[in-house]
Design an enzyme around this catalytic site. Sequence first.
Site, PDB file in Angstrom:
ATOM      1  N   GLY A 388      54.537 139.284  84.532  1.00 38.14           N
ATOM      2  CA  GLY A 388      53.225 139.042  84.841  1.00 38.14           C
ATOM      3  C   GLY A 388      53.200 137.676  84.527  1.00 38.14           C
ATOM      4  O   GLY A 388      54.986 137.581  85.209  1.00 38.14           O
ATOM      5  N   PRO A 389      52.842 136.798  85.669  1.00 40.74           N
ATOM      6  CA  PRO A 389      52.821 135.429  85.802  1.00 40.74           C
ATOM      7  C   PRO A 389      53.406 134.968  84.569  1.00 40.74           C
ATOM      8  O   PRO A 389      52.994 135.216  83.571  1.00 40.74           O
ATOM      9  CB  PRO A 389      51.656 134.895  86.114  1.00 40.74           C
ATOM     10  CG  PRO A 389      50.749 136.196  86.265  1.00 40.74           C
ATOM     11  CD  PRO A 389      50.866 137.229  85.775  1.00 40.74           C
ATOM     12  N   GLY A 391      52.802 132.509  81.644  1.00 40.51           N
ATOM     13  CA  GLY A 391      52.177 131.368  80.954  1.00 40.51           C
ATOM     14  C   GLY A 391      50.897 132.484  80.135  1.00 40.51           C
ATOM     15  O   GLY A 391      50.340 131.661  79.605  1.00 40.51           O
ATOM     16  N   GLY A 393      51.879 134.587  78.266  1.00 44.24           N
ATOM     17  CA  GLY A 393      52.506 135.198  76.842  1.00 44.24           C
ATOM     18  C   GLY A 393      53.137 136.974  76.404  1.00 44.24           C
ATOM     19  O   GLY A 393      52.650 137.371  75.675  1.00 44.24           O
ATOM     20  N   THR A 395      56.707 136.401  76.098  1.00 46.74           N
ATOM     21  CA  THR A 395      57.231 136.200  75.361  1.00 46.74           C
ATOM     22  C   THR A 395      56.739 136.400  74.226  1.00 46.74           C
ATOM     23  O   THR A 395      57.240 136.659  72.396  1.00 46.74           O
ATOM     24  CB  THR A 395      58.545 134.563  74.988  1.00 46.74           C
ATOM     25  OG1 THR A 395      59.190 134.806  76.640  1.00 46.74           O
ATOM     26  CG2 THR A 395      59.369 135.074  74.457  1.00 46.74           C
ATOM     27  N   SER A 711      49.918 142.556 102.877  1.00 50.41           N
ATOM     28  CA  SER A 711      48.305 141.503 102.842  1.00 50.41           C
ATOM     29  C   SER A 711      47.259 140.834 103.953  1.00 50.41           C
ATOM     30  O   SER A 711      45.991 140.717 103.588  1.00 50.41           O
ATOM     31  CB  SER A 711      48.290 142.043 101.629  1.00 50.41           C
ATOM     32  OG  SER A 711      48.697 140.796 100.959  1.00 50.41           O
ATOM     33  N   LYS A 754      43.987 138.624  93.049  1.00 49.80           N
ATOM     34  CA  LYS A 754      43.399 137.522  94.025  1.00 49.80           C
ATOM     35  C   LYS A 754      42.035 137.869  93.688  1.00 49.80           C
ATOM     36  O   LYS A 754      41.512 136.697  94.627  1.00 49.80           O
ATOM     37  CB  LYS A 754      43.681 138.747  95.713  1.00 49.80           C
ATOM     38  CG  LYS A 754      45.636 139.198  95.783  1.00 49.80           C
ATOM     39  CD  LYS A 754      45.636 140.050  96.590  1.00 49.80           C
ATOM     40  CE  LYS A 754      46.884 140.522  96.855  1.00 49.80           C
ATOM     41  NZ  LYS A 754      47.099 140.891  98.539  1.00 49.80           N
TER      42      LYS A 754
END
Length: 848
Positions: A388-389, A391, A393, A395, A711, A754
């Site tokens: 995931g991106p 920040g 969560g 970790t 895309s 998106k």
Amino acid sequence: MTRADDEKGALAPQTTAAVPTAARVEVPPESAAETPAAEVETLLIVPVRNMVLFPGVVLPVVVGRPRAVETIQEAVRTQKPIGVLLQRDEKVDEPGRADLYEVGTVAEIVRFLTAPDGRHHAICQGQQRFRLLALESGPKGLVGRIERLVEPESSGLDVQARFVALKTQAKEVLELSPGAPEDLSTALQGIQSPSLLTDMVATFLDIPVQEKQAILEVVDVGARMNEVGTKLGHLAQVLQLSQKIREETKGTLEKAQKDYFLREQLKQIQKELLGGEEERSELEHLKEALTKAALPADAKKEVDKEVRRLERMNESGPEYSMLRTYLDIVAELPWAKVTEDSLDVARAKKILDEDHHGLQKVKRHILEYLAVRKLKPDGRRPNLCLVGPPGVGKTSLGQSIARAMGRKFVRVSLGGVHDEAEIRGHRRTYIGAMPGLVLNSLRKAGTRNPVFMLDEIDKLGRGFQGDPASALLEVLDPEQNRAFRDNYLGTPFDLSQVLFIATANVLDQIPGPLRDRFEVVELPGYTREEKLEIARRYLVPRQLEHNGLDAKRCAIDDAVVVRVLEGWTREAGVRGLERQIASLVRWAAARIASGEARKVRIKKGDVETILGASRFQDETKSRVALPGVATGLAWTPHGGEILFVEATSMPGKGQLVLTGQLGDVMRESALAAMSLVKSRMRSMELDPRFFESHDLHVHLPAGAIQKDGPSAGVALYVALVSLLTGRNTRADVAMTGEISLRGLVLPIGGVKEKVLGARAAGIKTVLLPKRNEPDLADVPASARAEMRFVLLENVDQALAEALEPIVAPTVPGRAPRKAAARKRPSAARTKRSAPPARRPKKGRAPDA
């Protein structure tokens, strides 16, 4: 003087203490040795530890056990001898018949006294060997039925020769022994009885007590002399070798060697001394630690060999410290230490909800994993990969999983690791060698089954030292990691009970074989509502605590957080949001600390004053005000965002120029869009000869950022058609999708990210491929309620939804100028600009 034993109070005389007292030997009369075998008689028996009393030898002992004290007091009172018998096991406090040897010595108590410290001392003189026939427990201690053993006559030449040789050997040994009493040699030379000499020499021999008992049990003098002579000869060789070593090294010993020699001597002295707790050396502590580590058989065999090497090494040697460090690390590894799992699913759900808001799909996956572990504890343990991106969560989710399972948490950052030895460790032949990250982390955790997080696994590098991703294959494979071999350790280590959790921002950057070892769990970005709730529950209270404030002295309205989300942070996670909240809280802390205010309430109107001008502006309308611009959607490791595609024409020869840091895949998408436009020029009532005299330039702004992927095909096609037809695109429409040369719209990935990026930019309508309709289920309900979604099967539907209607005739194949956008071009302009062609009728849309 000989001490009985420890506080439990058994008789345990020290054999080395008998050497000084040997000079006081009282030789019994000749008639005692010639006494015929006596009948069975009864005798008080005193069991002893670590002591063998020979006939004719006087030994002082300390009596500790109450029953032994009573037995000796009874013998003194009745003036009767006692029988001294050695125990087989010195740990037995109340020995029975099976705990005692059969052959002992009849002893006369010469003197019995009690010292001021309360200890009882008895001086005993051995008289004759006896054999124990039966043993009973009487009121005054143990009572045995015995028969005295009579020695055969020993007057032959063979016995006399051995007698002389034994005296010579004893004299040589005493001369080689540095600590022997001076009068002991004189006393031995004065003994005329072969039997007494043999027993006397056996008394001061430094041999185990079991071997002394074996000598006591030999009744024949000749055989006994052979046995003692052999052991005395061995002792003489050892003393001669020791003396030779001392002479050879005399004057050449350096300080370190001298310290080592003295330390070894001190160690031997400490082993011999009784009466206080023995000081254990560092090596003994290390051996004890290795024993407690419970090493497997293969590892124990290797480590024992290294321990023996260490014992033979000089402490100042170059390899000593290296080998000692290796053994210390082996002792610290958790070979058998495990943490008991807590597999309460309800408790785990509560912990996950406390630590994280949202992420319901991810939480459900984790709870399902814990439920399977509870039902089948010995089942296969799949490795998890949280993608995931930044920040969102990842970790902290690993920490929550460890807390829910009751395990230790270990984190290793793999970002920038490019050496295989970082994973497998260095071989011990190298200076400064250490174990790899895996074993080193387990050593610090102190348990064999922690939750092990491999952070940023997609950032692994690769250098000339090897590929760390390939080294991780053995670590993560449940069929192989039962015998993981670290180069430094050199022996297999079991990693099968470790729960490995990896984190990554981009799944495609993880090598295929390594990705195959994981069960991938995707963590999408947060919605605006989720970010607001996270800020309310976690971020604001945490920043207040970090800056020395509380909710009573500083309050932040929800409208402030929403304003920050709109103008300062557009990300998938909440790290940027927390940084901005920290700036707000620090501003409030400065006002309170300076005395300007006692309480601060930050409102929406204060945000720009504190944070400055907004970083994000709604520029969609201004960017698409001219033909040739389309709004696309992109997904990055940081979340979704809008992407503008700009196209313009210029005189030329029909070339296509692409700029904006485009990857190979996006360049191919642009070429496909260009080919599709050329194939449909006539259907869109455009002049096919337009490209004979014009070049097209397609640019994607933010040129410093690398862009790739298929895309953007729909957005590229719409931008080109908008340029050629002179029709603007709608400002509130964004699109995504791959195109084919037949005009079909193909599915893409990252729909949720998106859509959330388009929502943050103020987009109201999103064009998606028809085959991505199932992915809309992942889009939050609040976003689906606010936005309109158009599902595309072909590019004609995209043109109908994205382009504004024609408001004035246009020159075929060329976008009209901005000043003349709503005016019909003059005849002179038409002749100069393009060859004759059909014009679309006024108000008619392009052919769909």
